[in-house]
Design a protein around this motif. Structure first.
Motif, PDB file in Angstrom:
ATOM      1  N   GLY A  23       0.808  -1.210   0.000  1.00 43.96           N
ATOM      2  CA  GLY A  23       0.000   0.000   0.000  1.00 43.96           C
ATOM      3  C   GLY A  23       0.840   1.258   0.000  1.00 43.96           C
ATOM      4  O   GLY A  23       0.678   2.136  -0.857  1.00 43.96           O
ATOM      5  N   PHE A  24       1.786   1.384   0.946  1.00 43.42           N
ATOM      6  CA  PHE A  24       2.540   2.636   1.001  1.00 43.42           C
ATOM      7  C   PHE A  24       3.624   2.704  -0.069  1.00 43.42           C
ATOM      8  O   PHE A  24       4.034   3.791  -0.474  1.00 43.42           O
ATOM      9  CB  PHE A  24       3.093   2.921   2.409  1.00 43.42           C
ATOM     10  CG  PHE A  24       4.218   2.047   2.880  1.00 43.42           C
ATOM     11  CD1 PHE A  24       5.485   2.156   2.350  1.00 43.42           C
ATOM     12  CD2 PHE A  24       4.015   1.141   3.917  1.00 43.42           C
ATOM     13  CE1 PHE A  24       6.530   1.373   2.823  1.00 43.42           C
ATOM     14  CE2 PHE A  24       5.043   0.350   4.393  1.00 43.42           C
ATOM     15  CZ  PHE A  24       6.306   0.470   3.844  1.00 43.42           C
ATOM     16  N   HIS A  25       4.085   1.541  -0.543  1.00 44.44           N
ATOM     17  CA  HIS A  25       5.080   1.545  -1.610  1.00 44.44           C
ATOM     18  C   HIS A  25       4.467   2.016  -2.928  1.00 44.44           C
ATOM     19  O   HIS A  25       5.146   2.669  -3.735  1.00 44.44           O
ATOM     20  CB  HIS A  25       5.640   0.130  -1.776  1.00 44.44           C
ATOM     21  CG  HIS A  25       6.934   0.058  -2.525  1.00 44.44           C
ATOM     22  ND1 HIS A  25       7.005   0.232  -3.883  1.00 44.44           N
ATOM     23  CD2 HIS A  25       8.201  -0.167  -2.112  1.00 44.44           C
ATOM     24  CE1 HIS A  25       8.263   0.122  -4.277  1.00 44.44           C
ATOM     25  NE2 HIS A  25       9.007  -0.112  -3.221  1.00 44.44           N
ATOM     26  N   ASP A  26       3.192   1.714  -3.143  1.00 45.48           N
ATOM     27  CA  ASP A  26       2.570   1.965  -4.444  1.00 45.48           C
ATOM     28  C   ASP A  26       1.598   3.135  -4.463  1.00 45.48           C
ATOM     29  O   ASP A  26       0.938   3.367  -5.474  1.00 45.48           O
ATOM     30  CB  ASP A  26       1.834   0.705  -4.909  1.00 45.48           C
ATOM     31  CG  ASP A  26       2.793  -0.413  -5.312  1.00 45.48           C
ATOM     32  OD1 ASP A  26       4.001  -0.236  -5.137  1.00 45.48           O
ATOM     33  OD2 ASP A  26       2.323  -1.454  -5.801  1.00 45.48           O
ATOM     34  N   THR A  27       1.489   3.882  -3.353  1.00 41.61           N
ATOM     35  CA  THR A  27       0.587   5.038  -3.350  1.00 41.61           C
ATOM     36  C   THR A  27       0.918   5.995  -4.479  1.00 41.61           C
ATOM     37  O   THR A  27       0.032   6.576  -5.122  1.00 41.61           O
ATOM     38  CB  THR A  27       0.681   5.799  -2.013  1.00 41.61           C
ATOM     39  OG1 THR A  27       0.513   4.895  -0.933  1.00 41.61           O
ATOM     40  CG2 THR A  27      -0.389   6.884  -1.928  1.00 41.61           C
ATOM     41  N   TRP A 112      11.835   1.067  -1.036  1.00 47.37           N
ATOM     42  CA  TRP A 112      11.163   2.234  -0.455  1.00 47.37           C
ATOM     43  C   TRP A 112      12.181   3.139   0.220  1.00 47.37           C
ATOM     44  O   TRP A 112      12.145   4.371   0.070  1.00 47.37           O
ATOM     45  CB  TRP A 112      10.105   1.779   0.542  1.00 47.37           C
ATOM     46  CG  TRP A 112       9.644   2.868   1.471  1.00 47.37           C
ATOM     47  CD1 TRP A 112       8.786   3.887   1.198  1.00 47.37           C
ATOM     48  CD2 TRP A 112      10.047   3.042   2.839  1.00 47.37           C
ATOM     49  NE1 TRP A 112       8.625   4.693   2.303  1.00 47.37           N
ATOM     50  CE2 TRP A 112       9.392   4.195   3.318  1.00 47.37           C
ATOM     51  CE3 TRP A 112      10.890   2.344   3.694  1.00 47.37           C
ATOM     52  CZ2 TRP A 112       9.546   4.656   4.624  1.00 47.37           C
ATOM     53  CZ3 TRP A 112      11.055   2.796   4.997  1.00 47.37           C
ATOM     54  CH2 TRP A 112      10.381   3.947   5.450  1.00 47.37           C
ATOM     55  N   LEU A 113      13.112   2.568   0.971  1.00 46.26           N
ATOM     56  CA  LEU A 113      14.135   3.350   1.644  1.00 46.26           C
ATOM     57  C   LEU A 113      14.947   4.162   0.640  1.00 46.26           C
ATOM     58  O   LEU A 113      15.305   5.315   0.891  1.00 46.26           O
ATOM     59  CB  LEU A 113      15.058   2.413   2.440  1.00 46.26           C
ATOM     60  CG  LEU A 113      16.219   3.065   3.190  1.00 46.26           C
ATOM     61  CD1 LEU A 113      15.695   3.997   4.272  1.00 46.26           C
ATOM     62  CD2 LEU A 113      17.129   1.992   3.794  1.00 46.26           C
ATOM     63  N   LEU A 114      15.220   3.569  -0.527  1.00 45.43           N
ATOM     64  CA  LEU A 114      15.991   4.244  -1.563  1.00 45.43           C
ATOM     65  C   LEU A 114      15.140   5.153  -2.442  1.00 45.43           C
ATOM     66  O   LEU A 114      15.661   5.829  -3.328  1.00 45.43           O
ATOM     67  CB  LEU A 114      16.694   3.203  -2.445  1.00 45.43           C
ATOM     68  CG  LEU A 114      17.739   2.336  -1.747  1.00 45.43           C
ATOM     69  CD1 LEU A 114      18.198   1.225  -2.673  1.00 45.43           C
ATOM     70  CD2 LEU A 114      18.918   3.185  -1.290  1.00 45.43           C
ATOM     71  N   GLY A 257       1.083   6.673   3.271  1.00 40.88           N
ATOM     72  CA  GLY A 257       1.715   7.504   2.250  1.00 40.88           C
ATOM     73  C   GLY A 257       3.179   7.149   2.068  1.00 40.88           C
ATOM     74  O   GLY A 257       4.003   7.390   2.947  1.00 40.88           O
ATOM     75  N   GLY A 258       3.522   6.573   0.951  1.00 42.14           N
ATOM     76  CA  GLY A 258       4.925   6.239   0.667  1.00 42.14           C
ATOM     77  C   GLY A 258       5.624   7.447   0.075  1.00 42.14           C
ATOM     78  O   GLY A 258       5.945   7.500  -1.117  1.00 42.14           O
ATOM     79  N   MET A 373      15.422  -0.874   8.674  1.00 42.99           N
ATOM     80  CA  MET A 373      15.249   0.010   7.520  1.00 42.99           C
ATOM     81  C   MET A 373      14.335   1.177   7.848  1.00 42.99           C
ATOM     82  O   MET A 373      14.552   2.307   7.370  1.00 42.99           O
ATOM     83  CB  MET A 373      14.728  -0.790   6.326  1.00 42.99           C
ATOM     84  CG  MET A 373      15.805  -1.647   5.675  1.00 42.99           C
ATOM     85  SD  MET A 373      15.259  -2.499   4.176  1.00 42.99           S
ATOM     86  CE  MET A 373      14.538  -3.979   4.905  1.00 42.99           C
ATOM     87  N   TYR A 374      13.324   0.938   8.670  1.00 50.03           N
ATOM     88  CA  TYR A 374      12.450   2.037   9.065  1.00 50.03           C
ATOM     89  C   TYR A 374      13.229   3.082   9.873  1.00 50.03           C
ATOM     90  O   TYR A 374      13.114   4.289   9.622  1.00 50.03           O
ATOM     91  CB  TYR A 374      11.280   1.518   9.893  1.00 50.03           C
ATOM     92  CG  TYR A 374      10.447   2.635  10.488  1.00 50.03           C
ATOM     93  CD1 TYR A 374       9.557   3.358   9.695  1.00 50.03           C
ATOM     94  CD2 TYR A 374      10.581   2.980  11.834  1.00 50.03           C
ATOM     95  CE1 TYR A 374       8.820   4.404  10.229  1.00 50.03           C
ATOM     96  CE2 TYR A 374       9.851   4.017  12.371  1.00 50.03           C
ATOM     97  CZ  TYR A 374       8.970   4.730  11.578  1.00 50.03           C
ATOM     98  OH  TYR A 374       8.252   5.773  12.107  1.00 50.03           O
ATOM     99  N   LEU A 375      14.029   2.639  10.821  1.00 48.12           N
ATOM    100  CA  LEU A 375      14.811   3.575  11.630  1.00 48.12           C
ATOM    101  C   LEU A 375      15.806   4.339  10.768  1.00 48.12           C
ATOM    102  O   LEU A 375      16.040   5.538  10.976  1.00 48.12           O
ATOM    103  CB  LEU A 375      15.540   2.816  12.743  1.00 48.12           C
ATOM    104  CG  LEU A 375      14.635   2.213  13.827  1.00 48.12           C
ATOM    105  CD1 LEU A 375      15.460   1.379  14.800  1.00 48.12           C
ATOM    106  CD2 LEU A 375      13.879   3.316  14.575  1.00 48.12           C
ATOM    107  N   ARG A 376      16.392   3.660   9.783  1.00 45.33           N
ATOM    108  CA  ARG A 376      17.311   4.338   8.865  1.00 45.33           C
ATOM    109  C   ARG A 376      16.589   5.424   8.074  1.00 45.33           C
ATOM    110  O   ARG A 376      17.147   6.504   7.813  1.00 45.33           O
ATOM    111  CB  ARG A 376      17.933   3.308   7.915  1.00 45.33           C
ATOM    112  CG  ARG A 376      18.789   3.903   6.797  1.00 45.33           C
ATOM    113  CD  ARG A 376      20.042   4.568   7.349  1.00 45.33           C
ATOM    114  NE  ARG A 376      20.835   5.159   6.280  1.00 45.33           N
ATOM    115  CZ  ARG A 376      20.620   6.374   5.754  1.00 45.33           C
ATOM    116  NH1 ARG A 376      19.610   7.108   6.203  1.00 45.33           N
ATOM    117  NH2 ARG A 376      21.398   6.835   4.800  1.00 45.33           N
ATOM    118  N   SER A 377      15.341   5.180   7.709  1.00 46.05           N
ATOM    119  CA  SER A 377      14.607   6.150   6.908  1.00 46.05           C
ATOM    120  C   SER A 377      14.338   7.441   7.670  1.00 46.05           C
ATOM    121  O   SER A 377      14.192   8.511   7.063  1.00 46.05           O
ATOM    122  CB  SER A 377      13.270   5.547   6.452  1.00 46.05           C
ATOM    123  OG  SER A 377      12.327   5.502   7.523  1.00 46.05           O
TER     124      SER A 377
END
Length: 410
Positions: A23-27, A112-114, A257-258, A373-377
């Motif tokens: 969902g958030f990757h493809d918004t 997503w991170l990138l 929201g991605g 990865m979330y914390l890195r973002s």
């Protein structure tokens, strides 16, 4: 509570987790251009997209059945589900599905991170294919169906991946050219204002189409797990609770929201105007809805990207950043094998440890990887307030408190 039931619960939770990341990757596939042109405010856009994804998930099950039947061989010669032939080889189908889902989620989170708009669909299929090959060999994957027609992974996944962005790009390019040709005598500000309303309608249609295509992929995976555990017998139907859970998961992810991917699609590919945005979104919606009807599990990301590029080509003098597009194509090419590699490794780890312990370790690896990865973002946060900052050639955005000249790579 049996070990098999716990493993099934892990698979269902992981599948819904994949649906959430989808969902958030493809918004951005639906709303990036509307946000970039100002047709919709960022938070309004993702809220509208979430509602329409929820509705779209109930409109069809053709893609879900493709996922259930077209990747891993779950049917015997008589067409009935035969998960027991896997058990006879000491290969639990539930672990294959769990390992494949982990492969898909890890790749989704990494791209997503990138800020790279790669395919959630191909990440999922790649993870499942890699896990199935590791467990069963190449014969465990349904490559071409029963031979009477081009089906299976090749017909339902790979060929649509090759042709769908080209088709969407051509349609968007022609549509953009026609729009500017027909409205050549209209003042730019009137043209922009009018087409922004059109963008809202076309973006809404893409969101609806995304729900009909992408939410179903997780429905198919959960149904596959239910067949493996004996809780469902049909390969031609989906339980209602599975439909509802998947619809809610993808809607929730969409609402988050991605922003990283939205930024790349909305600002990084083309300096887009409202007429271009409407043409791109209309082409995307038509392509996705047609494929959903035919049961093709295509990538909505590929379609949306092809359409946006086509809108740039169709407008004379438009800026198209082919370098960014090239990086995205590289990500597309390595998505399936990369997710397959992760899925295979997860299978080997789970199989080595065996049973419930192996499944728990695989699930634990997923949680730790996703959290990292979330914390890195958060170090270079992208949000509704800075998603439309000027593009300076980098995949990234200034974090809170930074200036536009202090962009850091995502």
């Amino acid at each position: 509570m049996s070990a098999e039931f716990v493993i099934l619960a892990l698979v269902v939770v992981t599948a819904l987790g994949f649906d959430f990341t989808n969902g958030f990757h493809d918004t951005g596939n639906a709303m990036a251009t509307s946000i970039a042109t100002g047709a919709l405010k960022p938070k309004v856009a993702v809220g509208l997209s979430a509602v329409l994804n929820l509705v779209g998930a109930f409109l069809s099950v053709e893609v879900a059945l493709t996922v259930t039947n077209a990747v891993i061989k779950v049917q015997g010669a008589d067409g009935a589900p035969k998960p027991e032939f896997l058990a006879d080889q000491g290969v639990p189908l539930l672990l294959i599905v769990l390992a494949g889902l982990v492969g898909g989620i890890v790749w989704n989170m990494a791209t997503w991170l990138l800020g790279l708009p790669s395919s959630s669909s191909h990440a999922l299929f790649g993870g499942l294919i890699g896990a199935a090959i590791a467990a069963l060999g190449f014969g465990g994957v349904n490559w071409v169906g029963d031979g009477s027609k081009l089906d299976g992974v090749v017909g339902k996944v790979i060929l649509p991946a090759l042709f769908s962005p080209v088709v969407a790009g051509v349609v968007a390019g022609i549509g953009t050219w026609l729009i500017f040709r027909i409205t050549a005598g209209v003042a730019q500000r009137f043209r922009e204002t009018g087409f922004r309303w059109g963008q809202i309608g076309s973006a809404s249609l893409v969101s609806l189409a995304h729900g009909t295509n992408d939410a179903q992929k997780t429905m198919g995976v959960i149904t596959l797990a239910l067949i493996a555990s004996g809780h469902w017998q049909s390969t031609t139907g989906i339980p209602f609770w599975v439909k509802l859970a998947c619809a809610l998961a993808i809607a929730a992810g969409t609402y988050i929201g991605g922003w990283r991917v939205i930024r790349t699609l909305g600002k990084g590919l083309v300096e887009i105007s409202s007429p271009q945005g409407m043409a791109a979104e209309s082409a995307s919606a038509a392509t996705i809805l047609a494929s959903s009807h035919l049961g093709f599990a295509l990538s909505t990301t590929h379609v949306a990207t092809g359409a946006i590029l086509g809108s740039g080509v169709g407008r004379r003098g438009a800026t198209v950043r082919w370098g960014v597009a090239g990086r995205m194509v590289i990500a597309w090419l390595i998505t399936l094998p990369s997710a397959a590699a992760v899925g295979a490794v997860m299978w080997w780890i789970g199989h080595l440890l065996g049973g419930l312990a192996g499944s728990l370790v695989v699930f634990g690896i997923l949680v730790v990887s996703a959290a990292g990865m979330y914390l890195r973002s958060r170090k270079t946060a992208v949000h509704a307030g800075n998603v439309n900052n000027e593009w300076d050639g980098k995949v990234g955005i200034p974090a809170t408190g930074e200036t536009s000249k202090e962009l850091t790579r995502a």
